[in-house]
Design an enzyme around this catalytic site. Structure first.
Site, PDB file in Angstrom:
ATOM      1  N   GLY A  64       0.853  -1.100   0.089  1.00 11.49           N
ATOM      2  CA  GLY A  64      -0.085   0.110  -0.202  1.00 11.49           C
ATOM      3  C   GLY A  64       0.885   1.298   0.120  1.00 11.49           C
ATOM      4  O   GLY A  64       0.467   2.155   0.808  1.00 11.49           O
TER       5      GLY A  64
ATOM      6  N   SER B 168       1.535   3.480  -2.616  1.00 10.41           N
ATOM      7  CA  SER B 168       1.474   4.496  -3.436  1.00 10.41           C
ATOM      8  C   SER B 168       0.565   5.810  -2.995  1.00 10.41           C
ATOM      9  O   SER B 168       0.461   6.913  -3.626  1.00 10.41           O
ATOM     10  CB  SER B 168       0.510   3.992  -4.483  1.00 10.41           C
ATOM     11  OG  SER B 168      -0.748   3.779  -4.309  1.00 10.41           O
ATOM     12  N   ARG B 169      -0.088   5.847  -1.711  1.00 12.87           N
ATOM     13  CA  ARG B 169      -0.707   6.965  -1.172  1.00 12.87           C
ATOM     14  C   ARG B 169      -0.928   6.773   0.189  1.00 12.87           C
ATOM     15  O   ARG B 169      -0.636   5.870   0.692  1.00 12.87           O
ATOM     16  CB  ARG B 169      -2.217   6.964  -2.072  1.00 12.87           C
ATOM     17  CG  ARG B 169      -3.036   5.874  -1.637  1.00 12.87           C
ATOM     18  CD  ARG B 169      -4.290   5.986  -2.333  1.00 12.87           C
ATOM     19  NE  ARG B 169      -5.115   4.779  -2.130  1.00 12.87           N
ATOM     20  CZ  ARG B 169      -6.466   4.887  -2.626  1.00 12.87           C
ATOM     21  NH1 ARG B 169      -7.032   5.662  -3.083  1.00 12.87           N
ATOM     22  NH2 ARG B 169      -7.361   3.770  -2.039  1.00 12.87           N
TER      23      ARG B 169
ATOM     24  N   SER C  85      -5.543  -0.644  13.048  1.00 13.24           N
ATOM     25  CA  SER C  85      -6.450   0.521  12.971  1.00 13.24           C
ATOM     26  C   SER C  85      -7.116   0.469  14.592  1.00 13.24           C
ATOM     27  O   SER C  85      -7.254  -0.499  15.285  1.00 13.24           O
ATOM     28  CB  SER C  85      -7.757   0.456  12.291  1.00 13.24           C
ATOM     29  OG  SER C  85      -8.729   1.307  12.526  1.00 13.24           O
TER      30      SER C  85
ATOM     31  N   TYR D 206     -14.427  -4.207   8.462  1.00 12.10           N
ATOM     32  CA  TYR D 206     -13.057  -3.572   8.674  1.00 12.10           C
ATOM     33  C   TYR D 206     -12.902  -3.567  10.071  1.00 12.10           C
ATOM     34  O   TYR D 206     -11.331  -4.145  10.189  1.00 12.10           O
ATOM     35  CB  TYR D 206     -13.387  -2.085   8.286  1.00 12.10           C
ATOM     36  CG  TYR D 206     -12.013  -1.302   8.538  1.00 12.10           C
ATOM     37  CD1 TYR D 206     -11.386  -1.379   7.358  1.00 12.10           C
ATOM     38  CD2 TYR D 206     -11.872  -0.463   9.542  1.00 12.10           C
ATOM     39  CE1 TYR D 206      -9.951  -0.705   7.670  1.00 12.10           C
ATOM     40  CE2 TYR D 206     -10.693   0.335   9.822  1.00 12.10           C
ATOM     41  CZ  TYR D 206      -9.666   0.035   8.711  1.00 12.10           C
ATOM     42  OH  TYR D 206      -8.603   1.070   8.788  1.00 12.10           O
TER      43      TYR D 206
ATOM     44  N   ALA E 193     -13.556  -6.206  12.173  1.00  8.86           N
ATOM     45  CA  ALA E 193     -13.231  -7.491  12.528  1.00  8.86           C
ATOM     46  C   ALA E 193     -11.438  -7.778  11.542  1.00  8.86           C
ATOM     47  O   ALA E 193     -10.746  -8.456  12.285  1.00  8.86           O
ATOM     48  CB  ALA E 193     -14.176  -8.356  11.819  1.00  8.86           C
TER      49      ALA E 193
ATOM     50  N   LYS F 123      -9.018  -5.742  11.230  1.00  7.95           N
ATOM     51  CA  LYS F 123      -7.916  -5.171  12.062  1.00  7.95           C
ATOM     52  C   LYS F 123      -7.831  -5.551  13.338  1.00  7.95           C
ATOM     53  O   LYS F 123      -6.625  -5.707  13.639  1.00  7.95           O
ATOM     54  CB  LYS F 123      -8.340  -3.546  12.189  1.00  7.95           C
ATOM     55  CG  LYS F 123      -8.223  -2.922  10.661  1.00  7.95           C
ATOM     56  CD  LYS F 123      -6.910  -3.036  10.173  1.00  7.95           C
ATOM     57  CE  LYS F 123      -6.750  -2.354   8.746  1.00  7.95           C
ATOM     58  NZ  LYS F 123      -5.540  -2.431   8.081  1.00  7.95           N
TER      59      LYS F 123
ATOM     60  N   THR G  50       1.912  -2.521  20.884  1.00 14.09           N
ATOM     61  CA  THR G  50       0.741  -1.753  19.640  1.00 14.09           C
ATOM     62  C   THR G  50       0.931  -0.511  20.207  1.00 14.09           C
ATOM     63  O   THR G  50       0.696   0.040  21.286  1.00 14.09           O
ATOM     64  CB  THR G  50      -0.519  -2.381  19.668  1.00 14.09           C
ATOM     65  OG1 THR G  50      -0.582  -3.860  19.467  1.00 14.09           O
ATOM     66  CG2 THR G  50      -1.521  -1.730  19.149  1.00 14.09           C
TER      67      THR G  50
END
Length: 236
Positions: free
Chosen positions: A8, A10-11, A128, A142, A144, A146, A226
């Site tokens: 990931g 590129s941005r 996240s 989403y 779940a 993460k 974390t």
């Protein structure tokens, strides 16, 4: 020179992390769904075979040795509870494959690569806040994915620390990217900032610096940790 595979790239957070890492002299091999750049491998994680193809291509570009894996790629698409059964299930499975399964595959390849070489390595998982506190009714999948990433991270840290294989996770809250912008708009825009004591969302550069720290500087004793970056909107 440390060689890093960054998904990931590129941005957003990935692009910021790449800039931070390269400024430190690391060689970064990026990944994007589509790319014609010589330093970024195209790989669409909705394809089950893509993670293995990416790993093999990255190894070839790295001369056979990768030191750090950064699992940053992800998708964030709403899936309303009242969608059709097939639409809801498709969104769940797509999100799991892109956000979690691809990261698991790459992590497995990395651990085996380091074990076979008899060397240590590092994995950085960009998860996240949602993996801790959940997300909106339209983002079960989403949250779940993460949460699963965080459980995987802890497992890797506990099982392979003795081999010098270290695992770190970063859990951003809202970050100033297109992904977060769409979400903020869907949840009422600036009013949602009232939930963030800091009064603003994180910048990609802030998260990029955390990726840099975990990939290059974090002491081995920090493995399994974390790092939260959410402006105190969720405090553990």
């Amino acid at each position: 020179m440390t060689c890093i595979l960054l998904t990931g790239s590129s941005r957003g957070i990935g692009a910021a992390a790449r800039q931070c890492l390269e400024a430190r002299g690391a060689k970064v091999i990026g990944q994007a769904t589509r790319s014609d750049s010589v330093d970024t491998v195209p790989a669409d994680f909705s394809d089950p075979g893509a993670p293995q193809e990416l790993w093999e291509a990255a190894l070839a570009r790295a001369g056979g040795e990768i030191d750090v894996l950064v699992n940053n790629a992800g998708m964030f698409v709403a899936s309303p509870l009242d969608a059709s059964d097939i639409e809801w299930l498709d969104a769940w499975e797509d999100t799991m494959r892109i956000n979690l399964t691809s990261a698991a595959q790459l992590s497995r390849f990395a651990v085996r690569h380091w074990q076979e070489r008899g060397v240590g390595g590092r994995i950085v998982h960009v998860a996240s806040r949602a993996g801790h506190r959940g997300d909106s009714p339209a983002h079960w999948h989403y949250a779940a994915s993460k949460g699963g990433m965080l459980a995987m991270h802890k497992t890797i840290a506990r099982q392979y620390a003795g081999d010098g294989i270290l695992s770190f996770a970063i859990t951003p809250g809202f970050t100033d990217t297109a992904m977060a912008g769409d979400y903020l708009a869907s949840r009422g825009g600036a009013g949602l900032l009232a939930d963030i004591p800091l009064g603003r969302v994180a910048t990609p550069e802030e998260i990029g610096k955390l990726v840099e720290f975990c990939a290059l500087d974090a002491p081995p004793s920090l493995t399994g940790a974390t790092l939260d970056a959410n402006g105190a909107s969720y405090v553990r």
